[in-house]
Design a protein around this motif. Structure first.
Motif, PDB file in Angstrom:
ATOM      1  N   GLY A  19       6.904  50.540 -45.924  1.00 54.85           N
ATOM      2  CA  GLY A  19       7.465  51.551 -46.799  1.00 54.85           C
ATOM      3  C   GLY A  19       8.188  50.998 -48.008  1.00 54.85           C
ATOM      4  N   ALA A  20       8.269  49.675 -48.130  1.00 48.83           N
ATOM      5  CA  ALA A  20       8.995  49.084 -49.257  1.00 48.83           C
ATOM      6  C   ALA A  20       8.393  49.462 -50.600  1.00 48.83           C
ATOM      7  CB  ALA A  20       9.073  47.566 -49.090  1.00 48.83           C
ATOM      8  N   PRO A  21       7.061  49.351 -50.801  1.00 48.64           N
ATOM      9  CA  PRO A  21       6.495  49.763 -52.097  1.00 48.64           C
ATOM     10  C   PRO A  21       6.755  51.220 -52.426  1.00 48.64           C
ATOM     11  CG  PRO A  21       4.922  48.443 -50.857  1.00 48.64           C
ATOM     12  CD  PRO A  21       6.047  48.766 -49.923  1.00 48.64           C
ATOM     13  N   LEU A  22       6.690  52.080 -51.408  1.00 49.41           N
ATOM     14  CA  LEU A  22       6.935  53.501 -51.652  1.00 49.41           C
ATOM     15  C   LEU A  22       8.382  53.736 -52.069  1.00 49.41           C
ATOM     16  CD1 LEU A  22       6.014  56.423 -51.612  1.00 49.41           C
ATOM     17  CD2 LEU A  22       6.537  56.497 -49.163  1.00 49.41           C
ATOM     18  N   ARG A  23       9.323  53.051 -51.394  1.00 50.59           N
ATOM     19  CA  ARG A  23      10.736  53.202 -51.775  1.00 50.59           C
ATOM     20  C   ARG A  23      10.980  52.669 -53.182  1.00 50.59           C
ATOM     21  NH1 ARG A  23      11.499  51.513 -46.363  1.00 50.59           N
ATOM     22  NH2 ARG A  23      11.883  49.368 -47.074  1.00 50.59           N
ATOM     23  N   ARG A  24      10.311  51.566 -53.514  1.00 50.50           N
ATOM     24  CA  ARG A  24      10.465  51.009 -54.855  1.00 50.50           C
ATOM     25  C   ARG A  24       9.939  51.994 -55.899  1.00 50.50           C
ATOM     26  NH1 ARG A  24       7.363  46.832 -54.353  1.00 50.50           N
ATOM     27  NH2 ARG A  24       8.890  45.721 -53.095  1.00 50.50           N
ATOM     28  N   LEU A  25       8.781  52.609 -55.614  1.00 52.58           N
ATOM     29  CA  LEU A  25       8.213  53.576 -56.542  1.00 52.58           C
ATOM     30  C   LEU A  25       9.110  54.792 -56.707  1.00 52.58           C
ATOM     31  CD1 LEU A  25       5.875  54.578 -58.304  1.00 52.58           C
ATOM     32  CD2 LEU A  25       4.792  55.482 -56.212  1.00 52.58           C
ATOM     33  N   LEU A  26       9.654  55.271 -55.590  1.00 54.09           N
ATOM     34  CA  LEU A  26      10.555  56.427 -55.670  1.00 54.09           C
ATOM     35  C   LEU A  26      11.819  56.078 -56.457  1.00 54.09           C
ATOM     36  CD1 LEU A  26      10.244  57.869 -52.044  1.00 54.09           C
ATOM     37  CD2 LEU A  26       9.247  58.777 -54.144  1.00 54.09           C
ATOM     38  N   SER A  27      12.314  54.854 -56.304  1.00 56.97           N
ATOM     39  CA  SER A  27      13.498  54.437 -57.053  1.00 56.97           C
ATOM     40  C   SER A  27      13.220  54.426 -58.547  1.00 56.97           C
ATOM     41  CB  SER A  27      13.959  53.053 -56.589  1.00 56.97           C
ATOM     42  OG  SER A  27      14.309  53.067 -55.216  1.00 56.97           O
ATOM     43  N   VAL A  28      12.042  53.920 -58.914  1.00 57.70           N
ATOM     44  CA  VAL A  28      11.678  53.889 -60.333  1.00 57.70           C
ATOM     45  C   VAL A  28      11.539  55.296 -60.887  1.00 57.70           C
ATOM     46  CG1 VAL A  28       9.884  53.206 -61.968  1.00 57.70           C
ATOM     47  CG2 VAL A  28      10.586  51.623 -60.169  1.00 57.70           C
ATOM     48  N   LEU A  29      10.857  56.173 -60.136  1.00 56.03           N
ATOM     49  CA  LEU A  29      10.686  57.552 -60.594  1.00 56.03           C
ATOM     50  C   LEU A  29      12.030  58.255 -60.731  1.00 56.03           C
ATOM     51  CD1 LEU A  29       7.553  58.664 -58.521  1.00 56.03           C
ATOM     52  CD2 LEU A  29       7.663  58.041 -60.943  1.00 56.03           C
TER      53      LEU A  29
END
Length: 292
Positions: free
Chosen positions: A32-42
């Motif tokens: 889930g790290a990439p998804l959390r990173r993407l959500l943080s950027v968004l």
């Protein structure tokens, strides 16, 4: 812990004073790290847009200096559509401006790789040549590219040739020096092993030196790509249409701040996309390097 023995069977009786055995530790899942990173950027983008909209709506500064996000979006739509039979802005669509700049960068970067990588290998393996040539490479690296752009215009004209030469000279030093550093970091045992197996000098370079320096070369290319973007934007202030830098420069005449912001965002997103592509190439070519 007590041991109870019976014919053919040895059983262990746990000692109650010791307590329960610790549960086996589980490594945290990283899926889930990439998804959390993407959500943080968004989320950060949403916050930035909200703050930008609020400041623009409060009219703290004149809209000429800080247009609203909606106005910038309208400028983007204007740049990718036709008006009165004319495409986009300055006679070209936004993607045509972007591709003109990107094509200049790719050509300059290509020739920088073609000449920079072999020269870096030569400098690392032939000390007399390195003693003579490396100071010139360091000299070029230290010079601001625009310091000699006027000379390139005099020599090659105001068309693309001078811009490609400028991009080549700006990209050449970091690629050369990165290759040199990569070759010098190769463990001597690798080279000795290849020689002991009967490898010739050419085979040593092709099958040992170059594969081992790929991570450093790609790092040099990434650095050179950043230099190329800052250089092309400045270079396109002279006869830079079509070109994203030339378009940004042209907006100053009519104070088109919204168009200038569209150009800045386009350049930034394109540079990030290219850097991400280079990272993917590095992971595919050298997955053992551990770099991200």
């Amino acid at each position: 812990m007590d041991v109870v023995q019976s014919p053919g069977v040895v059983a262990e009786i746990p000692d109650p004073s010791i307590g329960p055995a610790p549960a086996p530790t589980r490594r945290p899942r990283r899926g889930g790290a990439p998804l959390r990173r993407l959500l943080s950027v968004l989320l950060s983008v949403v916050v930035l847009l909200a703050v930008w909209w609020a400041v623009a709506a409060a009219e703290i500064w004149d809209p000429i200096f800080l247009p609203s996000p909606g106005r910038v979006w309208d400028a983007f739509v204007y740049s990718v559509t036709s008006h009165n039979g004319l495409p986009g802005i300055q006679g070209y669509y936004l993607w045509e401006h972007l591709w003109a700049s990107l094509w200049r960068i790719l050509r300059g970067l290509f020739w920088a790789i073609v000449f920079g990588v072999p020269l870096g290998v030569v400098l690392a393996t032939v000390p007399p040549i390195r003693a003579v040539v490396e100071p010139y490479v360091d000299f070029l690296r230290a010079l601001p590219p625009l310091a000699y752009f006027s000379l390139l215009i005099i020599w090659f004209g105001i068309e693309d040739d001078s811009k490609i030469w400028l991009l080549f000279i700006a990209s050449f030093p970091p690629i050369t020096l990165a290759t040199l550093a990569g070759v010098r970091r190769i463990p001597g045992e690798y080279l000795e092993s290849a020689r002991s197996l009967g490898a010739s000098r050419l085979q040593l370079v092709l099958h040992t030196v170059l594969p081992a320096t790929v991570p450093d070369v790609l790092t040099g290319v990434r650095i050179a790509m950043g230099f190329a973007w800052t250089t092309i934007v400045a270079a396109e202030t002279s006869n830079g249409i079509p070109g994203i830098g030339g378009l940004a420069w042209a907006t100053k005449k009519e104070l088109l701040t919204d168009v200038a912001i569209v150009c800045v965002i386009t350049i930034g997103l394109t540079a990030l996309a290219l850097d991400a592509a280079l990272r993917l190439i590095e992971r595919a070519l050298v997955p053992w390097s551990g770099r991200t």
